[in-house]
Write a protein that holds these residues in place. Structure first.
Motif, short mmCIF file in Angstrom:
data_model
loop_
_atom_site.label_atom_id
_atom_site.label_comp_id
_atom_site.label_asym_id
_atom_site.label_seq_id
_atom_site.Cartn_x
_atom_site.Cartn_y
_atom_site.Cartn_z
N HIS A 11 0.88 -1.17 0.00
CA HIS A 11 0.00 0.00 0.00
C HIS A 11 0.91 1.21 0.00
CE1 HIS A 11 0.78 -0.11 4.35
NE2 HIS A 11 0.35 -1.37 4.33
N LEU A 12 0.33 2.40 0.00
CA LEU A 12 1.11 3.63 -0.18
C LEU A 12 2.37 3.69 0.67
CD1 LEU A 12 1.36 6.34 -1.59
CD2 LEU A 12 -0.05 7.34 0.22
N PHE A 13 2.27 3.39 1.97
CA PHE A 13 3.43 3.47 2.84
C PHE A 13 3.92 2.09 3.27
CE2 PHE A 13 1.17 7.51 3.43
CZ PHE A 13 2.16 8.36 2.97
N GLY A 14 3.45 1.07 2.60
CA GLY A 14 3.79 -0.30 2.96
C GLY A 14 5.10 -0.76 2.34
N PRO A 15 5.50 -1.96 2.70
CA PRO A 15 6.75 -2.49 2.17
C PRO A 15 6.62 -2.93 0.72
CG PRO A 15 5.61 -4.18 3.39
CD PRO A 15 4.80 -2.91 3.57
N MET A 16 7.74 -2.98 0.04
CA MET A 16 7.79 -3.61 -1.27
C MET A 16 7.53 -5.09 -1.04
SD MET A 16 8.25 -3.54 -4.53
CE MET A 16 8.88 -1.90 -4.84
N LEU A 17 6.80 -5.73 -1.94
CA LEU A 17 6.54 -7.16 -1.84
C LEU A 17 7.27 -7.90 -2.96
CD1 LEU A 17 2.70 -7.10 -1.12
CD2 LEU A 17 4.59 -7.22 0.52
N ALA A 18 7.50 -9.18 -2.74
CA ALA A 18 8.15 -10.01 -3.74
C ALA A 18 7.47 -11.37 -3.79
CB ALA A 18 9.63 -10.18 -3.41
N ASN A 19 7.40 -11.93 -4.98
CA ASN A 19 6.97 -13.32 -5.15
C ASN A 19 8.22 -14.19 -5.07
OD1 ASN A 19 4.28 -12.70 -5.52
ND2 ASN A 19 4.42 -12.63 -7.74
N CYS A 20 8.24 -15.06 -4.08
CA CYS A 20 9.39 -15.94 -3.87
C CYS A 20 8.98 -17.37 -4.21
CB CYS A 20 9.87 -15.85 -2.43
SG CYS A 20 10.40 -14.17 -1.99
N TYR A 21 9.85 -18.08 -4.91
CA TYR A 21 9.56 -19.43 -5.37
C TYR A 21 10.52 -20.40 -4.70
CZ TYR A 21 6.81 -17.02 -8.84
OH TYR A 21 5.88 -16.22 -9.45
N GLY A 22 9.96 -21.45 -4.10
CA GLY A 22 10.79 -22.44 -3.43
C GLY A 22 10.08 -23.79 -3.38
N PRO A 23 10.75 -24.79 -2.82
CA PRO A 23 10.20 -26.15 -2.80
C PRO A 23 9.25 -26.40 -1.64
CG PRO A 23 12.38 -26.13 -1.87
CD PRO A 23 12.12 -24.73 -2.35
N VAL A 24 8.42 -27.40 -1.81
CA VAL A 24 7.51 -27.88 -0.77
C VAL A 24 8.12 -29.12 -0.14
CG1 VAL A 24 5.23 -28.92 -0.39
CG2 VAL A 24 5.47 -26.91 -1.86
N SER A 25 8.03 -29.21 1.18
CA SER A 25 8.48 -30.38 1.95
C SER A 25 9.95 -30.71 1.70
CB SER A 25 7.59 -31.60 1.66
OG SER A 25 6.26 -31.33 2.08
N GLU A 26 10.79 -29.65 1.74
CA GLU A 26 12.24 -29.79 1.58
C GLU A 26 12.90 -29.01 2.70
OE1 GLU A 26 16.11 -28.01 0.24
OE2 GLU A 26 14.22 -26.95 0.48
N ASP A 27 13.97 -29.57 3.30
CA ASP A 27 14.69 -28.84 4.35
C ASP A 27 15.75 -27.97 3.70
OD1 ASP A 27 16.96 -30.40 3.80
OD2 ASP A 27 16.75 -31.62 5.61
N VAL A 28 16.50 -27.21 4.49
CA VAL A 28 17.46 -26.26 3.92
C VAL A 28 18.69 -26.92 3.31
CG1 VAL A 28 16.73 -24.36 5.39
CG2 VAL A 28 18.60 -25.83 6.14
N GLN A 29 18.78 -28.24 3.37
CA GLN A 29 19.93 -28.93 2.78
C GLN A 29 19.55 -29.76 1.55
OE1 GLN A 29 22.44 -30.92 5.62
NE2 GLN A 29 22.09 -29.36 7.14
N GLY A 30 18.31 -29.65 1.09
CA GLY A 30 17.89 -30.36 -0.10
C GLY A 30 17.28 -31.72 0.16
N ALA A 31 17.08 -32.08 1.42
CA ALA A 31 16.50 -33.39 1.76
C ALA A 31 14.99 -33.24 1.97
CB ALA A 31 17.16 -33.94 3.02
N PRO A 32 14.24 -34.33 1.74
CA PRO A 32 12.79 -34.26 1.96
C PRO A 32 12.44 -34.15 3.44
CG PRO A 32 13.43 -36.33 0.88
CD PRO A 32 14.68 -35.58 1.18
N VAL A 33 11.33 -33.50 3.73
CA VAL A 33 10.79 -33.43 5.09
C VAL A 33 9.63 -34.43 5.14
CG1 VAL A 33 9.62 -31.99 6.80
CG2 VAL A 33 11.45 -31.03 5.40
N ALA A 34 9.79 -35.46 5.94
CA ALA A 34 8.80 -36.53 6.01
C ALA A 34 7.58 -36.12 6.81
CB ALA A 34 9.43 -37.77 6.65
#
Length: 189
Positions: free
Chosen positions: A144-167
């Motif tokens: 909005h007028l005085f609000g923050p800039m927004l961004a569309n961020c794209y990432g994986p579902v059910s993945e941890d920060v090391q590339g392994a699946p989250v069970a």
């Protein structure tokens, strides 16, 4: 405060997974997705895994505020390419900074409390996580007028920060509100 430290610990592997230290501080605008939910895109996204391979996961998109200040990145993780250099024109990285208050949906008011919570993954949209840490985002508009800039961020579902699946059945932490779909977060170490 202890839970904020636990969230920060999500970004640091319990045991070194990479031969060199790839966690660095970046000093430019970044997207903070810690309190965002996400929506599936129907696509796949390539993830830099800890063992040096690239793994494909279902992709989700999260709307996140763009903030300023030092933030932590894994320059070999996500879809980063070895440095903090912005991914492209009008783009930022989704990185992490410990904050107790920041703008978040739906109002995007600055200094909104971001309350950490844990839950156990269950395989449904509201009991699954997405990972946006060290992934590219495209700036879209001001909330909005005085609000923050927004961004569309794209990432994986059910993945941890090391590339392994989250069970299913894994305890995870997020700052996204209860009921958010594919809450941005990670496993509790």
């Amino acid at each position: 405060m202890k839970l904020y430290i636990a969230i920060a610990a999500l970004l640091l592997p319990v045991a070194p997974a990479r031969a060199d230290n790839t966690f660095v501080f970046c000093h430019q605008p970044f997207a903070l997705c810690a309190a965002s939910g996400a929506t599936l895109t129907g696509k796949q996204i390539a993830v830099n895994a800890a063992n040096g391979t690239v793994v494909m996961y279902p992709e989700a998109v999260a709307v996140c505020p763009v903030l300023h200040g030092p933030s932590i990145a894994d320059v070999a993780g996500g879809n980063m390419k070895g440095s903090c250099t912005q991914p492209g024109p009008n783009q930022v990285w989704s990185l992490y900074q410990v904050r107790e208050k920041f703008a978040q949906a739906p109002t995007w008011k600055r200094n909104t409390p971001a309350v950490p919570r844990t839950f156990v993954t269950g395989g449904t949209p509201t009991t699954s996580i997405s990972n946006m840490f060290s992934f590219a985002c495209t700036k879209t508009k001001r909330a909005h007028l005085f609000g923050p800039m927004l961004a569309n961020c794209y990432g994986p579902v059910s993945e941890d920060v090391q590339g392994a699946p989250v069970a299913v059945g894994t305890k995870v932490v997020t700052q996204a509100p209860v009921g958010a779909t594919y809450s941005v977060g990670g496993p509790v170490p």
